[in-house]
Scaffold this motif. Structure first.
Motif, short mmCIF file in Angstrom:
data_model
loop_
_atom_site.label_atom_id
_atom_site.label_comp_id
_atom_site.label_asym_id
_atom_site.label_seq_id
_atom_site.Cartn_x
_atom_site.Cartn_y
_atom_site.Cartn_z
N GLN A 133 0.97 -1.16 -0.03
CA GLN A 133 0.11 0.14 -0.10
C GLN A 133 0.84 1.24 0.00
O GLN A 133 2.17 1.23 0.51
N PRO A 134 0.30 2.54 -0.48
CA PRO A 134 1.25 3.58 -0.58
C PRO A 134 1.81 4.00 0.56
O PRO A 134 3.13 4.49 0.79
N VAL A 135 0.98 3.95 1.87
CA VAL A 135 1.47 4.40 3.09
C VAL A 135 2.79 3.28 3.56
O VAL A 135 3.72 3.87 4.12
N ALA A 140 8.39 2.71 4.44
CA ALA A 140 9.67 2.01 4.34
C ALA A 140 10.76 2.73 3.75
O ALA A 140 11.88 2.56 4.01
N ALA A 141 10.27 3.48 2.56
CA ALA A 141 11.22 4.31 1.74
C ALA A 141 12.02 5.33 2.78
O ALA A 141 12.98 5.66 2.85
N CYS A 142 11.05 6.12 3.67
CA CYS A 142 11.78 7.19 4.64
C CYS A 142 12.65 6.34 5.65
O CYS A 142 13.62 7.08 6.07
N ARG A 143 12.05 5.35 6.01
CA ARG A 143 12.81 4.66 7.16
C ARG A 143 14.25 4.34 6.84
O ARG A 143 15.29 4.27 7.21
N LEU A 164 14.70 -1.94 0.72
CA LEU A 164 14.90 -1.06 -0.54
C LEU A 164 15.08 -1.71 -1.74
O LEU A 164 14.63 -1.51 -2.96
N ALA A 165 15.75 -3.00 -1.72
CA ALA A 165 16.16 -3.93 -2.69
C ALA A 165 14.71 -4.48 -3.32
O ALA A 165 14.42 -4.42 -4.58
N SER A 166 13.52 -4.67 -2.47
CA SER A 166 12.29 -5.35 -2.70
C SER A 166 11.74 -4.18 -3.56
O SER A 166 10.99 -4.45 -4.62
N LEU A 167 11.70 -2.82 -2.94
CA LEU A 167 11.05 -1.85 -3.55
C LEU A 167 11.57 -1.43 -4.88
O LEU A 167 10.80 -1.03 -5.73
N ARG A 168 12.69 -1.67 -5.09
CA ARG A 168 13.46 -1.10 -6.28
C ARG A 168 12.78 -2.01 -7.33
O ARG A 168 12.63 -1.73 -8.69
N GLU A 169 12.74 -3.34 -7.15
CA GLU A 169 12.12 -4.19 -8.00
C GLU A 169 10.64 -3.69 -8.45
O GLU A 169 10.62 -3.68 -9.60
N VAL A 170 10.28 -3.38 -7.66
CA VAL A 170 8.66 -3.06 -7.75
C VAL A 170 8.82 -1.71 -8.72
O VAL A 170 8.08 -1.51 -9.56
N HIS A 171 9.52 -0.94 -8.19
CA HIS A 171 9.60 0.49 -8.85
C HIS A 171 10.23 0.23 -10.15
O HIS A 171 9.71 1.03 -11.19
#
Length: 213
Positions: A133-135, A140-143, A164-171
């Motif tokens: 979810q966006p929140v 997670a990005a800020c932390r 961040l590695a997981s979020l980079r894949e999504v991004h």
């Protein structure tokens, strides 16, 4: 005799070559030293000028993380939200610090954090429910961004972040999908322009009234 005072041609030529080579080598070494000194001074000046901006980026990440729910709403809502200007200013401070980060891995992480906050709506929309979810993304990005900058400011070695590695894949996945959509739109627009051009080039049918006469 005069010629007895003249050194052999080979000796003179060899000395000239040696002197020339030595001068070239010395000049080259001097240029390298100057380049190294210039790079060192530039890096030092960049670090000094960027210290304040990096500090501000860390404060911004802390602020945005504390308001993650409101920040997510700011990036996903179609109407203005409360404190929108505050959120925009803090987000901009993260972006302003990126060019001053001298560690490439740190810079890539903070660029990702900046992009995740900015494009959280598109990420959620294009992921078809596969992304958090966006929140959660903003939080997670800020932390994780704050942890990365904290290590950087303390001059500690960079460490990879699993989140961040997981979020980079999504991004990256959603960024590619968006790029594909843009290419499809361009191709469709090109087809429309070509169809319109063909219609303009096509011969006009004869005027009915003129044909009757």
């Amino acid at each position: 005799m005069v010629w007895e005072w003249v050194a052999p041609v080979g000796t003179v030529l060899g000395a000239s070559i040696t002197a020339g080579f030595g001068g070239w080598l010395g000049g080259r070494q001097s240029r390298k030293n100057q380049e190294r000194q210039h790079k060192f001074e530039r890096k030092k000046a960049l670090a000094e000028r960027g210290q304040d901006k990096v500090d501000q980026a860390a404060v911004a990440l802390r602020f945005l993380g504390q308001h993650a729910s409101a920040v997510a709403h700011w990036r996903t809502a179609s109407e203005p939200v409360e404190r929108q200007d505050d959120f925009s200013e803090q987000h901009d401070r993260i972006g302003l610090a990126i060019p001053y980060l001298l560690d490439e891995q740190v810079r890539r992480d903070i660029e990702l954090v900046h992009d995740l906050i900015q494009h959280v709506h598109g990420i959620q929309m294009l992921s078809r429910g596969e992304a958090p979810q966006p929140v959660e993304i903003v939080s997670a990005a800020c932390r994780e961004g704050l942890l990365v900058l904290g290590r950087y400011l303390r001059q500690e070695p960079w460490e990879p972040s699993a989140e961040l590695a997981s979020l980079r894949e999504v991004h990256d996945k959603t960024a590619k999908e968006w790029a594909d959509i843009q290419e499809e739109n361009k191709a469709y627009e090109a087809e429309l322009r070509e169809a319109a051009a063909r219609r303009r080039r096509a011969p006009k049918p004869p005027d009915v009234d003129s044909a009757d006469n």
